[in-house]
Design a protein around this motif. Sequence first.
Motif, mmCIF file in Angstrom:
data_model
loop_
_atom_site.group_PDB
_atom_site.id
_atom_site.type_symbol
_atom_site.label_atom_id
_atom_site.label_comp_id
_atom_site.label_asym_id
_atom_site.label_seq_id
_atom_site.Cartn_x
_atom_site.Cartn_y
_atom_site.Cartn_z
ATOM 1 N N PHE A 76 59.603 84.927 67.316
ATOM 2 C CA PHE A 76 60.783 85.556 66.621
ATOM 3 C C PHE A 76 62.138 84.869 67.363
ATOM 4 O O PHE A 76 62.274 84.808 68.221
ATOM 5 N N ALA A 77 62.905 84.465 66.102
ATOM 6 C CA ALA A 77 64.098 83.636 66.745
ATOM 7 C C ALA A 77 65.270 84.367 66.208
ATOM 8 O O ALA A 77 65.482 83.922 64.861
ATOM 9 N N PRO A 78 65.853 85.337 66.868
ATOM 10 C CA PRO A 78 67.144 85.905 66.193
ATOM 11 C C PRO A 78 68.378 85.100 66.086
ATOM 12 O O PRO A 78 69.041 85.399 65.257
ATOM 13 N N ASP A 79 68.117 83.899 66.523
ATOM 14 C CA ASP A 79 69.280 83.132 66.371
ATOM 15 C C ASP A 79 69.235 81.915 65.311
ATOM 16 O O ASP A 79 70.233 81.181 64.962
ATOM 17 N N ALA A 80 68.074 81.964 64.720
ATOM 18 C CA ALA A 80 67.853 81.127 63.543
ATOM 19 C C ALA A 80 67.960 81.860 62.420
ATOM 20 O O ALA A 80 67.024 82.526 61.768
ATOM 21 N N LEU A 81 69.180 82.007 62.127
ATOM 22 C CA LEU A 81 69.754 83.084 61.122
ATOM 23 C C LEU A 81 70.079 82.614 59.767
ATOM 24 O O LEU A 81 70.809 81.606 59.584
ATOM 25 N N VAL A 82 69.756 83.493 58.860
ATOM 26 C CA VAL A 82 70.161 83.211 57.593
ATOM 27 C C VAL A 82 70.711 84.509 57.029
ATOM 28 O O VAL A 82 70.404 85.454 57.398
ATOM 29 N N HIS A 83 71.554 84.535 55.895
ATOM 30 C CA HIS A 83 72.321 85.276 55.221
ATOM 31 C C HIS A 83 71.972 85.571 53.536
ATOM 32 O O HIS A 83 71.893 84.615 53.093
ATOM 33 N N HIS A 84 71.267 86.818 53.499
ATOM 34 C CA HIS A 84 70.792 86.883 52.352
ATOM 35 C C HIS A 84 71.837 87.610 51.250
ATOM 36 O O HIS A 84 72.594 88.498 51.655
ATOM 37 N N THR A 85 71.865 87.185 50.080
ATOM 38 C CA THR A 85 72.792 87.772 49.217
ATOM 39 C C THR A 85 72.614 89.288 49.013
ATOM 40 O O THR A 85 71.686 89.739 49.184
ATOM 41 N N VAL A 86 73.505 90.114 48.368
ATOM 42 C CA VAL A 86 73.559 91.419 48.131
ATOM 43 C C VAL A 86 73.856 91.601 46.730
ATOM 44 O O VAL A 86 74.843 91.021 46.192
ATOM 45 N N THR A 87 72.897 92.049 45.772
ATOM 46 C CA THR A 87 73.169 92.257 44.645
ATOM 47 C C THR A 87 72.772 93.851 44.422
ATOM 48 O O THR A 87 72.331 94.476 44.954
ATOM 49 N N PHE A 88 73.117 94.164 43.048
ATOM 50 C CA PHE A 88 73.078 95.533 42.509
ATOM 51 C C PHE A 88 72.299 95.487 41.345
ATOM 52 O O PHE A 88 72.808 95.609 40.107
ATOM 53 N N PRO A 89 71.029 95.497 41.249
ATOM 54 C CA PRO A 89 70.344 95.169 40.168
ATOM 55 C C PRO A 89 69.846 96.492 39.261
ATOM 56 O O PRO A 89 69.379 96.495 38.255
ATOM 57 N N GLY A 90 70.193 97.734 39.939
ATOM 58 C CA GLY A 90 69.972 98.974 39.004
ATOM 59 C C GLY A 90 68.725 99.571 39.737
ATOM 60 O O GLY A 90 67.748 99.008 40.254
ATOM 61 N N VAL A 91 68.535 100.861 39.462
ATOM 62 C CA VAL A 91 67.439 101.746 39.890
ATOM 63 C C VAL A 91 66.188 101.199 39.280
ATOM 64 O O VAL A 91 65.180 101.131 39.782
ATOM 65 N N ARG A 92 66.117 100.940 37.926
ATOM 66 C CA ARG A 92 65.044 100.630 37.408
ATOM 67 C C ARG A 92 64.380 99.367 38.126
ATOM 68 O O ARG A 92 63.185 99.185 37.946
ATOM 69 N N TRP A 93 65.189 98.495 38.427
ATOM 70 C CA TRP A 93 64.929 97.169 39.156
ATOM 71 C C TRP A 93 64.148 97.657 40.270
ATOM 72 O O TRP A 93 63.007 97.142 40.766
ATOM 73 N N HIS A 94 64.470 98.657 41.026
ATOM 74 C CA HIS A 94 63.829 99.151 42.116
ATOM 75 C C HIS A 94 62.639 99.835 42.144
ATOM 76 O O HIS A 94 61.569 99.683 42.915
ATOM 77 N N TRP A 95 62.656 100.610 41.045
ATOM 78 C CA TRP A 95 61.456 101.199 40.756
ATOM 79 C C TRP A 95 60.237 100.093 40.037
ATOM 80 O O TRP A 95 59.045 100.250 40.694
ATOM 81 N N ARG A 96 60.642 99.004 39.620
ATOM 82 C CA ARG A 96 59.628 98.124 39.276
ATOM 83 C C ARG A 96 59.176 97.313 40.643
ATOM 84 O O ARG A 96 58.094 97.019 40.466
ATOM 85 N N ARG A 97 60.135 97.141 41.259
ATOM 86 C CA ARG A 97 59.588 96.736 42.701
ATOM 87 C C ARG A 97 58.879 97.354 43.487
ATOM 88 O O ARG A 97 57.792 96.905 44.246
ATOM 89 N N ALA A 98 58.773 98.650 43.321
ATOM 90 C CA ALA A 98 57.884 99.613 44.118
ATOM 91 C C ALA A 98 56.460 99.457 43.559
ATOM 92 O O ALA A 98 55.610 99.688 44.497
ATOM 93 N N LEU A 99 56.407 99.244 42.338
ATOM 94 C CA LEU A 99 54.901 98.823 41.978
ATOM 95 C C LEU A 99 54.353 97.766 42.484
ATOM 96 O O LEU A 99 53.147 97.542 42.742
#
Length: 320
Positions: A190-213
């Motif tokens: 594991f390389a803690p210093d090989a870092l990338v930043h992930h975007t932050v979005t707000f796709p809605g609760v239903r998106w999270h429910w679909r992801r749960a599947l």
Amino acid sequence: MRPPTVSVNIAVKNRRALVAACLDGLAAQTVEGFEVVVVDNGSTDGTRELLDERAADPTVPFALRVFSCDGSLGAVRNAGVTASRADIVAFVDSDCVPTPQWLERGLAYFVDDRVGTVQGATLPDPVLPRGRWDATQELTKFTGRYEACNLFYRRKLLEEAGGFDERIGFFGEDSMAGWAVRRLGFDERFAPDALVHHTVTFPGVRWHWRRALGYGNWNALVRRFPEMRAMLWHRVFLRPDGARTIAAFVGLIALAVALLTRSSAALGVAVALLAPFVWRHRPYSLRPIAFVDSVASAGFDAAIELALLWGSIRERTLVL
């Protein structure tokens, strides 16, 4: 012509602005002589046009090669590996921006010939706000899931292991590849210093429910790699919340029995089984939005367990 030092692989679909930021981050890398292989999965928002423009731009400080591939995410990732020319392949997702030393830090671990896989750290973009039901990635240690948002492989090992699973679809295709490579017996870092930043979005609760599947794919993972049970809570549950949710399902059945039979014993069992789940999803305040979040959170956990229950039947492999 000398081969590139590393081939950076990006799979993309309909993320014109995000992949542009990703390419800008790659342009700022502290190493030279690398290539970037982008595989477009049928974008319709101008992503492919942007990529072609960048590939033709002589000021881009790396070799940018763009391909198209239809099919699953695993198929898209494998197409990128096939097109890669370096001994090391590095994966970054199109909604991530690598920090300038990402490649340098990740490649440093491959000085040891026994290292076959390196997982880098992923953090939410510090410039973007966080909030209720946001979507991002935060990986600060080796998870055993081999998230391809920030991952390095020796290409020959990845190819020998069969590459990314093309049948499982989104959510698990990278884990399948990682565990297949692990079985070859090479070391991981594991390389803690090989870092990338992930975007932050707000796709809605239903998106999270679909992801749960998508969590139902865990059953297929454990069926193929039984050693993954060591990652599970008590070798059965994906997480402690799963045990509470399953207990709540049984509690609802006990509650129905209590109401039908007017049994105080069944009612006591129902209360005991439901209480941990209800407490876990209690509202964090008396504001209406807190009650909405409470119900949504309970629904998310329930969706995960329903997906795992169906996956357990489908794959004949119990993971809850």
